[in-house]
Design a protein around this motif. Structure first.
Motif: not given
Length: 344
Positions: A339-343, A278-282, A80-84, A87-91
């Motif tokens: 959190x990311x809906x505007x981007x 997500x938790x580590x990114x926080x 998951x971390x590599x794919x994020x 793709x430059x996206x947390x989803x």
């Protein structure tokens, strides 16, 4: 920075070791020895006073399950971390963009149609046929999503997620048809894959899984700085001397390999690749130099904790682990969307 990373890694591994010891002693079965220390000491010294039932539960059931939880949790979190990062996206996680669904679909094909398909493949591959099919499904899905959502080196996040939804829906439809035509024994196996469980853990499976994870980590675990550079843009990363295309191909193939093997051995376990990064990114922002190796440790922490809960909270029955990870991951998925809906 390196000293901080080492400190975090040591702390995470100590936490993982403590959880492993606690999980080893938790469960319906009560050991004849009075304490876990006595049981472990008897195993190490090969004490003949340790009963066969104690030895079997410890070495044949619980310890292989703990090792598999750590390996699969780590593999899914790193994937998951590599794919994020790519793709430059947390989803961008294996389950949300359809990779897990693709692997599960091909595993279902192997379960229901395996006896017919095996007639067309060499006998040497029969033993690992399920794992090969799950890997093929994950790889094909990953390549398809990447082709659909990426144009000119840029990934359209909405298209990526919609591709995952479409592939998941298609996989669900075909799996439903396979369930309809399956026999009773095949139906039980399909239910196992759909809900996810570590109950089938064995030392043979763990050796295969550990080999795949370690080989994948040789190529992926040190890519944190490269992913940081790719976050600036692929052209900028290339100007900094980062072999972008080579790294992307490694991530695609090795992520599919780890996810496919995990699905083959434990079924569908979702959201691990979303929750841990997500938790580590926080805590560490988007510094993949720290997040990537940390996810390898805390992925194991998360899945081992979930598995321990799954087999103890409703004892003597067992809650499928995929249900627990979905309960944990769905709120985080909604939080990221808000959190990311505007981007997007």
């Amino acid at each position: 920075m390196q000293n901080r990373l080492s400190l975090y890694m040591i702390s995470g591994m100590l936490l993982l070791a403590v959880l492993a010891v606690v999980s080893l002693y938790m469960g319906v079965y009560v050991f004849e020895k009075h304490s876990l220390a006595e049981v472990i000491s008897s195993l190490i010294t090969n004490d003949e006073s340790l009963s066969e039932s104690d030895r079997f539960v410890m070495m044949g059931l619980r310890l292989p399950r703990i090792v598999m939880a750590i390996l699969i949790g780590s593999a899914l979190a790193v994937s998951g971390t590599c794919l994020q990062g790519m793709f430059k996206n947390p989803l961008a996680t294996p389950d949300l963009i359809g990779i897990t669904s693709g692997a599960s679909l091909f595993a279902a094909l192997a379960i229901v149609l395996g006896s017919s398909l095996k007639a067309y493949i060499p006998e040497i591959f029969h033993f690992s046929f399920l794992s090969i099919m799950a890997f093929a499904g994950a790889l094909l899905t990953m390549m398809l999503v990447y082709r659909i959502s990426t144009s000119g080196g840029k990934t359209n996040v909405v298209v990526m997620l919609l591709s995952g939804v479409a592939i998941t829906a298609l996989g669900f439809a075909i799996t439903g048809f396979l369930i309809y035509i399956s026999k009773e024994e095949q139906l039980r196996d399909l239910t196992f894959w759909n809900l996810g469980s570590l109950g089938g853990a064995t030392w043979t499976k763990n050796v295969i899984l550990a080999t795949i994870v370690l080989v994948s980590y040789l190529f992926l675990i040190n890519k944190g700085k490269a992913l940081n550079a790719m976050m600036l843009g692929e052209r900028d990363a290339q100007h900094l001397g980062i072999p972008v295309e080579k790294i992307k191909k490694q991530i695609v193939v090795l992520t599919a390999l780890m996810v496919g093997t995990s699905v083959a051995f434990a079924g569908t376990i979702g959201f691990v690749g979303l929750i841990v990064p997500y938790i580590l990114r926080m805590v560490f922002r988007s510094n993949y130099h720290i997040i990537l190796p940390m996810s390898a440790v805390f992925g194991g922490v998360l899945l081992l904790s979930a598995d321990t809960i799954s087999r103890t909270v409703a004892a003597p029955s067992e809650i499928p682990i995929g249900i627990l990870t979905a309960f944990m991951g769905a709120p985080i998925f909604i939080a990221i969307l808000v959190k990311t809906r505007n981007t997007m």
